[in-house]
Design a protein around this motif. Structure first.
Motif, PDB file in Angstrom:
ATOM      1  N   THR A  25      -6.648  -2.354   1.255  1.00 24.98           N
ATOM      2  CA  THR A  25      -5.210  -2.135   1.315  1.00 24.98           C
ATOM      3  C   THR A  25      -4.801  -1.603   2.675  1.00 24.98           C
ATOM      4  O   THR A  25      -3.785  -2.026   3.247  1.00 24.98           O
ATOM      5  N   GLU A  26      -5.582  -0.674   3.215  1.00 24.55           N
ATOM      6  CA  GLU A  26      -5.291  -0.119   4.538  1.00 24.55           C
ATOM      7  C   GLU A  26      -5.272  -1.212   5.596  1.00 24.55           C
ATOM      8  O   GLU A  26      -4.387  -1.257   6.456  1.00 24.55           O
ATOM      9  N   GLN A  27      -6.247  -2.104   5.538  1.00 29.47           N
ATOM     10  CA  GLN A  27      -6.347  -3.147   6.550  1.00 29.47           C
ATOM     11  C   GLN A  27      -5.232  -4.181   6.409  1.00 29.47           C
ATOM     12  O   GLN A  27      -4.677  -4.638   7.418  1.00 29.47           O
ATOM     13  N   VAL A  28      -4.910  -4.550   5.181  1.00 31.41           N
ATOM     14  CA  VAL A  28      -3.819  -5.501   4.973  1.00 31.41           C
ATOM     15  C   VAL A  28      -2.494  -4.875   5.381  1.00 31.41           C
ATOM     16  O   VAL A  28      -1.659  -5.519   6.019  1.00 31.41           O
ATOM     17  N   TYR A  29      -2.319  -3.623   5.036  1.00 27.73           N
ATOM     18  CA  TYR A  29      -1.128  -2.880   5.456  1.00 27.73           C
ATOM     19  C   TYR A  29      -0.981  -2.915   6.974  1.00 27.73           C
ATOM     20  O   TYR A  29       0.097  -3.206   7.509  1.00 27.73           O
ATOM     21  N   PHE A  56      -5.159 -13.094   4.285  1.00 29.72           N
ATOM     22  CA  PHE A  56      -6.083 -11.975   4.468  1.00 29.72           C
ATOM     23  C   PHE A  56      -7.334 -12.077   3.604  1.00 29.72           C
ATOM     24  O   PHE A  56      -8.204 -11.212   3.671  1.00 29.72           O
ATOM     25  N   ASP A  57      -7.399 -13.122   2.782  1.00 29.39           N
ATOM     26  CA  ASP A  57      -8.556 -13.344   1.912  1.00 29.39           C
ATOM     27  C   ASP A  57      -8.791 -12.142   0.987  1.00 29.39           C
ATOM     28  O   ASP A  57      -9.888 -11.595   0.900  1.00 29.39           O
ATOM     29  N   VAL A  58      -7.711 -11.729   0.317  1.00 28.24           N
ATOM     30  CA  VAL A  58      -7.776 -10.621  -0.633  1.00 28.24           C
ATOM     31  C   VAL A  58      -6.995 -11.005  -1.884  1.00 28.24           C
ATOM     32  O   VAL A  58      -6.344 -12.055  -1.931  1.00 28.24           O
ATOM     33  N   SER A  59      -7.010 -10.154  -2.897  1.00 24.47           N
ATOM     34  CA  SER A  59      -6.249 -10.409  -4.119  1.00 24.47           C
ATOM     35  C   SER A  59      -4.776 -10.093  -3.903  1.00 24.47           C
ATOM     36  O   SER A  59      -4.399  -9.341  -2.996  1.00 24.47           O
ATOM     37  N   THR A  60      -3.929 -10.653  -4.779  1.00 19.84           N
ATOM     38  CA  THR A  60      -2.496 -10.356  -4.696  1.00 19.84           C
ATOM     39  C   THR A  60      -2.222  -8.886  -5.013  1.00 19.84           C
ATOM     40  O   THR A  60      -1.227  -8.323  -4.535  1.00 19.84           O
ATOM     41  N   ALA A  61      -3.087  -8.253  -5.806  1.00 15.89           N
ATOM     42  CA  ALA A  61      -2.906  -6.832  -6.108  1.00 15.89           C
ATOM     43  C   ALA A  61      -3.024  -5.975  -4.855  1.00 15.89           C
ATOM     44  O   ALA A  61      -2.267  -5.019  -4.659  1.00 15.89           O
ATOM     45  N   VAL A  62      -3.966  -6.340  -3.995  1.00 16.30           N
ATOM     46  CA  VAL A  62      -4.132  -5.613  -2.732  1.00 16.30           C
ATOM     47  C   VAL A  62      -2.912  -5.808  -1.850  1.00 16.30           C
ATOM     48  O   VAL A  62      -2.394  -4.861  -1.241  1.00 16.30           O
ATOM     49  N   VAL A  63      -2.426  -7.044  -1.780  1.00 12.89           N
ATOM     50  CA  VAL A  63      -1.236  -7.330  -0.970  1.00 12.89           C
ATOM     51  C   VAL A  63      -0.031  -6.567  -1.498  1.00 12.89           C
ATOM     52  O   VAL A  63       0.747  -5.979  -0.729  1.00 12.89           O
ATOM     53  N   ARG A  64       0.158  -6.556  -2.812  1.00 12.62           N
ATOM     54  CA  ARG A  64       1.297  -5.855  -3.405  1.00 12.62           C
ATOM     55  C   ARG A  64       1.274  -4.370  -3.053  1.00 12.62           C
ATOM     56  O   ARG A  64       2.310  -3.790  -2.708  1.00 12.62           O
ATOM     57  N   GLU A  65       0.108  -3.762  -3.132  1.00 14.03           N
ATOM     58  CA  GLU A  65      -0.005  -2.349  -2.789  1.00 14.03           C
ATOM     59  C   GLU A  65       0.361  -2.107  -1.330  1.00 14.03           C
ATOM     60  O   GLU A  65       1.051  -1.130  -1.002  1.00 14.03           O
ATOM     61  N   ALA A  66      -0.082  -3.000  -0.446  1.00 11.70           N
ATOM     62  CA  ALA A  66       0.256  -2.875   0.973  1.00 11.70           C
ATOM     63  C   ALA A  66       1.756  -3.029   1.190  1.00 11.70           C
ATOM     64  O   ALA A  66       2.367  -2.289   1.975  1.00 11.70           O
ATOM     65  N   LEU A  67       2.373  -3.976   0.491  1.00 10.17           N
ATOM     66  CA  LEU A  67       3.816  -4.203   0.638  1.00 10.17           C
ATOM     67  C   LEU A  67       4.623  -3.026   0.104  1.00 10.17           C
ATOM     68  O   LEU A  67       5.663  -2.664   0.670  1.00 10.17           O
TER      69      LEU A  67
END
Length: 238
Positions: A25-29, A56-67
């Motif tokens: 999450t930190e990295q996607v953020y 970013f080759d991650v799950s949508t849950a990780v992206v949502r948390e970053a957003l």
């Protein structure tokens, strides 16, 4: 791919199976934030979970948390039934934002000069040293380089962090994130070529370490206002 983003994506791949979702999450953020502040995601544009997850080759849950975190930093808005969008910009918003930065960052700088110790003073000098030696304009895209943007932010953080007021530092950080959208625009203005930004930062550093509070705060206000005036005159025209 921008070199700094390539590094981010590589870090994501390396930590993906070792340090867990929090690190991802930190990295996607960091990657999305960089894209917003550099203008790669334009003001008002939507950010979709699936394309970002693929990027970013991650799950949508990780992206949502970053957003969600980016929305908390006022770089995104979440509208019902519309999802996440990059914040809109306007002349009035820039005027209001600059007024608040002059007031709050000026206060943080004033208190830092009064209360800051030698370690704080060394931080101001060292971050300015890095900023002065980092390439400014990007050859591949409008605006400053990612490296300069990071060094610039670090310098301004260093100026106010000695105030000892955690709430004040947090508020100035939020305002600085919002202003970065406009600062990148100022680099596109024709008048920016004749502006000596390096000299402005050097003056600010020298006045600060000389503990000349009144003069340093005035220098900071002029620095902010020059950027604002450039954007209002050459970019956000009526």
């Amino acid at each position: 791919m921008n070199p700094s983003h390539a590094k981010i994506y590589e870090i994501i791949k390396n930590v993906k199976n070792t340090n867990g979702v929090g690190t991802l999450t930190e990295q996607v953020y960091a990657g999305i934030r960089s894209d917003i502040l550099s203008g790669r995601h334009t003001p008002g544009s939507p950010l979709r979970l699936s394309p970002l997850a693929k990027q970013f080759d991650v799950s949508t849950a990780v992206v949502r948390e970053a957003l969600i975190r980016l929305a908390e930093r006022h770089l995104l808005v979440l509208a019902p039934n519309q999802g996440f969008r990059v914040v809109e910009i306007s002349r009035q918003d820039l005027v209001d934002l600059t007024q608040m930065r002059i007031l709050l960052e000026g206060l943080a700088l004033e208190q830092s000069i009064e209360q800051g110790d030698m370690a704080w003073e060394a931080g101001v000098v060292s971050t300015h040293h890095v900023l002065a030696r980092t390439p400014f304009l990007s050859k591949d895209s409008p605006g400053s380089t990612d490296e300069w943007a990071v060094a610039h932010n670090d310098f301004h953080v260093a100026l106010g962090v000695g105030c000892g007021n955690r709430r004040l530092v947090q508020l100035t950080d939020l305002l600085r994130d919002s202003s970065e959208l406009y600062r990148q625009m100022s680099a596109k203005a024709p008048a920016e070529e004749s502006r000596d930004v390096a000299a402005e930062h050097r003056e600010l550093m020298e006045l600060t370490v000389a503990r000349q509070s009144k003069e340093a705060v005035a220098s900071l206000a002029r620095h902010f206002q020059r950027t604002t005036d450039l954007v209002l005159e050459h970019v956000l025209v009526d």
